[in-house]
Design a protein around this motif. Structure first.
Motif, short mmCIF file in Angstrom:
data_model
loop_
_atom_site.label_atom_id
_atom_site.label_comp_id
_atom_site.label_asym_id
_atom_site.label_seq_id
_atom_site.Cartn_x
_atom_site.Cartn_y
_atom_site.Cartn_z
N UNK D 85 0.80 -1.22 0.00
CA UNK D 85 0.00 0.00 0.00
C UNK D 85 0.84 1.28 0.00
N UNK D 86 1.94 1.25 0.74
CA UNK D 86 2.73 2.48 0.88
C UNK D 86 3.34 2.95 -0.43
N UNK D 87 3.38 2.07 -1.44
CA UNK D 87 3.97 2.44 -2.73
C UNK D 87 2.94 2.87 -3.76
N UNK D 88 1.64 2.70 -3.42
CA UNK D 88 0.60 2.95 -4.43
C UNK D 88 0.68 4.35 -5.03
N UNK D 105 -5.16 -1.42 -6.54
CA UNK D 105 -5.86 -1.87 -5.33
C UNK D 105 -6.05 -0.69 -4.40
N UNK D 106 -7.12 -0.72 -3.63
CA UNK D 106 -7.33 0.34 -2.65
C UNK D 106 -6.34 0.14 -1.52
N UNK D 107 -5.90 1.17 -0.82
CA UNK D 107 -6.20 2.58 -1.06
C UNK D 107 -5.08 3.22 -1.88
N UNK D 132 -9.63 -0.51 -6.78
CA UNK D 132 -10.07 -1.90 -6.60
C UNK D 132 -11.12 -2.14 -5.53
N UNK D 133 -12.26 -1.47 -5.65
CA UNK D 133 -13.39 -1.81 -4.77
C UNK D 133 -14.15 -2.96 -5.42
N UNK D 134 -13.67 -4.16 -5.19
CA UNK D 134 -14.13 -5.33 -5.93
C UNK D 134 -15.61 -5.65 -5.74
N UNK D 135 -16.14 -5.30 -4.54
CA UNK D 135 -17.52 -5.72 -4.28
C UNK D 135 -18.50 -5.11 -5.27
N UNK D 136 -18.14 -3.96 -5.83
CA UNK D 136 -19.02 -3.35 -6.83
C UNK D 136 -19.21 -4.24 -8.05
N UNK D 181 -10.92 1.48 9.93
CA UNK D 181 -11.89 2.09 9.02
C UNK D 181 -11.31 2.24 7.62
N UNK D 182 -10.04 2.62 7.54
CA UNK D 182 -9.40 2.79 6.24
C UNK D 182 -9.09 1.46 5.58
N UNK D 183 -8.78 0.48 6.41
CA UNK D 183 -8.30 -0.77 5.84
C UNK D 183 -9.42 -1.77 5.58
#
Lengths: 346, 346, 346, 346
Positions: D85-88, D105-107, D132-136, D181-183
């Protein structure tokens, strides 16, 4: 986790040809391209555009019009036969003689003598062979088998299967299908053998409800068969060529230790509350059994890779056919038929 | 909403005697005491304490040791017969001759000739008669019938029923039960007639899995029957005397317009998530069909009140027995049996 | 099983008066007449015809226009109070002073001070008292509580409840109902206390979606409350006065050991396969919770018979009201409210 | 059906690089290799063996140790970012500047200012971007959205979501995750926005139940949030880092026209009847949402192919983060927080 050394020595993928670029060619192409251990090198179909579609999907380099050319392509190690049913036996024979591993959609042939002859060649040549009874690779059926083997159901005493299609296939197809027991019920009969064991006697009834034209070609579209198993269990199988609500496959195994039910409701995890509560049902075998189609091909590739005999194989191809033929005979003759009395007439 | 004038002219309640103060006497006593239109005036049972228990429950004034005394009690207008099966025919006959309305648990008798004889008396005397096929009053079965009548299922093509008890009754009971088809499967066979129509031919198989002693008295405990209906539909009925998970009744009706399934999972609205997901199953027919028992008695009282013939009646008592006897004969003789060939042998 | 000696010495039934002959009077009358340990001797209602209907159902000898007359009838040992809400407190007080056992529909009163005052009288007089939180006697909730007590859910960490009615009650009723939290959500709040424990803080929101007239009388029809429990668990409660699909009650308890879900789908064991799969949903609280209504009355009678304090009692009546009032205050003031800050203002 | 002429002019596949060869690299590799319109030409990962595994799976010709090299590979048209994540943010920025289409991928980042900055670059450069909010892309959620759009639910009034993981991620991961909450909850918060609309205010509570070490790093593992939507709807979201029964995602949307429930029971079509009735539950997000992962990549490729903006995009990445940050602030400050008050602090 992954050792680079292992990576470098990873064996090259197995080289496949897909024979037939119809719906099942696409389906099995999808399965193969998802497997790093497999490479599709050729696709054969007389319709060039269809062959190219599957070739593009599978990143295959070559297409052939004639499946025999693909079988004899020296680069091909294994073939997936999804051509019209009437060509299965000849292609299996050719592939076996060419020493290629074989996956073939059911059936080998509608004729028991021909099926036994070709299966004998397969066995004599020692080529790996798998018949496409996909339900054996559907997760609930795999789990049912494991739980039965683990003794959870105890002694199996009753079996029940329902198989209904949303609509009958085209009449042209039905004419050469061998009849409803060979074409449709055979999946349920194979599952009966898979989960319970061999059947010794069948009593079958059938009628024409869906389309009079089906009766005119000497077939029926609605059937019920009563089975007696070698181990003493009792079974029933009900089939129909038309269910307005979709594709309906349900199997139940009952024994001294409990019951397993494999059903398919609902199709998705969406419940709608309005006028009552509603949910979707499976529409077709493709949406119900997609994962099973993927899994059976993966199992075939894995068996080849590990040098094990794939399953279900030649024996299952022959015995499921014999059972379906016994049902057909019982329906025709209006009496119980012993399965072992159904023999190839040379 | 309620008009006092109407209240004042409300007819007096119908006066009942309950014959038999066992489990079903208690059950039907509960049903009657919940109905303002019914009054239990007498309870008969040779075991005085049992009679008193039901009398206390139903606020009945009198108990009798002999059910015939209750039948001949001039204050009694209708009788609920829940005595041992072997006494049903004689009590029905006595009640009919005494002009009393009759509700009787199934069966009238294990013998077709005797059943027909007694039903003839009932009809000649013109007394209201209802036989205790309780499932016809279970909500899902009522609704199924309504939907079938409304055409939702279209032409019925296939029927399937499963009936399994948690454990076999005592051997002493089984010896006089008339066999598994008459005692247990008859409920499923009656539902087949209720939802689909008359059956013309049966092929039945059976085996002993639960208790060898059941085999020693000439009965079986696990059965499967293949049915052919007059309207062309096909049916199967599977029964077992023992299901380790409880009481298992499932019925399916399939037709050109869809499918109706009456099942019973889960028992309560509690889902437990731990090692997988678990829910309770019905343990016994009492917890599965309690509401149906209440409803059938309510329907009987309402029919009497409104001067209509209660249902199911004498015809259903006879025809369900004939069907069960046809299954018994098919099992014994190992061949399909035409139902109309089962006739009383005087 | 039953000893005649015991029978003969069976204590006489407890003598009840039903105060109020509306829907719940009929319902509890049904419950009482099914209990051999109970006898309804009087029914009170200003509408004579209604009183007579319940008297006929319960085989009660007397009717009264004034509930106080029934309370003071020396033959009456216990009263079932199902009169309009505004009369509950006065009738409880009168019955307590007369030394009668009391079952009362919720709420005692919409006012905390009045509720505490009357409950104090009940406790000082030592009369048995049960408040009508019927869900505590619904089978899945009873089982949930037993499983929680048995440690199956481990430490409870989250609670979730949904309660939706098919349609709002008449506006005249809503005006005196005390608001949606006191009238409707209180059942879910009581279940929160029953399954998880006391709540320390609430944050509630609400809006008017169903009927502007509800807003005009200062109430809301759609609410959500966030709960913090004393034991650290978190909770949510959602309510609505209108669900087009019927009566919707769902409760979930989640903890370190698993999850319990109490839901109510489907209503009956009938699945319809046509355009998808459909099933019925509960239409009203009466068809969803009928068994619970019967069970709470049976439990009340049993507690009286065995000399135990019935439950839920005075403490639950007070604390559930306090919790509902906290939600009401949070909604009004738009901020979290500590439950202990809600105190009676004398 | 397929026209050879069309085939011959089929556009060449889009050329992808997969950045990151961990679990999600494998997953998205599977998705891409199943799409004839996509070709993976490069895989980047500092662990050479991992890169080779994904390259073998996707038939990619090249591997890189540095993802920037893959981004700058002139043969690459689009990148799939599944690195830590830190590299996104940095990789998105580099890819945008290089004009490559981006799936990430989020976030984007745990910091709002950084997220807004990078999203601005993406929009300025006009490169296609999907988060990447896959649930959608999970079938029941897609169908729910379609039915909502079609008006089946009427005016949405209440929303409820539960999200529970089988077990918390490693502590090292949690330390840099930005909090629960963020993760974790961000998936449910995004679905709230997807199905209902924007949220204006949140009130969140949280506690440590699963592992004290989570508390020591300033995070919580069990949370509940109360949401107020712009359109007046009310919502709740409950999350936990540990559910012993597996992966638990349930969403409910309630409105004036009915209710939609997206749940996930049972995992397979196998019901086991023994001690009660049992079925399997999903163990992990991979088995629950595999099809959704495939579908989101297919949708990304199709959008690129058709020249449409992929969705969810930059706006959703920013707004879901803002909402998760509002929950975090509410939890920390113990009060309701307006979402618009959460702004990047430059």
């Amino acid at each position: 986790m992954t050792d680079p050394a292992t990576m470098n020595t990873a064996p090259p993928p197995l080289r496949f040809a897909i024979l037939g670029a119809g719906r099942m060619g696409v389906e099995h192409g999808h399965a193969l391209i998802g497997l790093p251990d497999a490479q599709v090198v050729a696709v054969a179909d007389p319709v060039e555009a269809a062959a190219q579609t599957v070739a593009r999907l599978t990143r295959a380099a070559r297409t052939y019009a004639d499946p025999l050319d693909a079988i004899h392509d020296p680069d091909v190690e294994a073939v997936i036969i999804v051509t019209p049913t009437s060509t299965h036996a000849a292609l299996i024979e050719a592939a076996a003689l060419a020493g290629k591993a074989i996956f073939c959609e059911k059936p080998v042939a509608a004729d028991l003598a021909e099926t036994e002859r070709v299966m004998r060649i397969v066995q004599e040549r020692g080529v790996p062979f798998q018949i496409g009874f996909n339900r054996r690779y559907d997760a609930p059926y795999i789990q049912a088998r494991e739980r039965i083997d683990a003794g959870e159901v105890g002694v199996i005493e009753q079996f029940s299967a329902t198989g209904r299609d949303p609509a009958p296939p085209p009449l042209e197809y039905l004419k050469i299908s061998g009849g409803v027991f060979l074409d449709q019920a055979i999946h349920d009969l194979d599952i009966a053998r898979f989960l319970v064991g061999e059947v010794t006697e069948v009593t079958a009834v059938g009628s024409v409800n869906v389309d009079p034209a089906i009766g005119e070609i000497g077939d029926v579209d609605t059937t019920t068969a009563l089975l007696r198993f070698e181990n003493g269990a009792q079974g029933v199988v009900q089939n129909s060529r038309r269910a307005v609500y979709g594709y309906d496959v349900r199997t139940e195994v009952f024994g001294s230790g409990g019951k397993l039910v494999m059903d398919a409701t609902p199709k998705t995890a969406l419940l709608r509350y309005g006028e009552g509560v509603g949910m979707d049902h499976y529409h077709f075998f493709m949406d119900r059994f997609r994962d099973a189609y993927r899994a059976e091909i993966a199992a075939f590739v894995l068996a080849l890779r590990e040098g094990r005999a794939p399953t279900p194989g030649a024996h299952d191809a022959v015995e499921s056919l014999r059972l379906a033929l016994a049902c057909t005979r019982s329906l025709k003759e209006g009496r119980p038929v012993r399965v072992q009395d159904v023999q190839a007439t040379p």
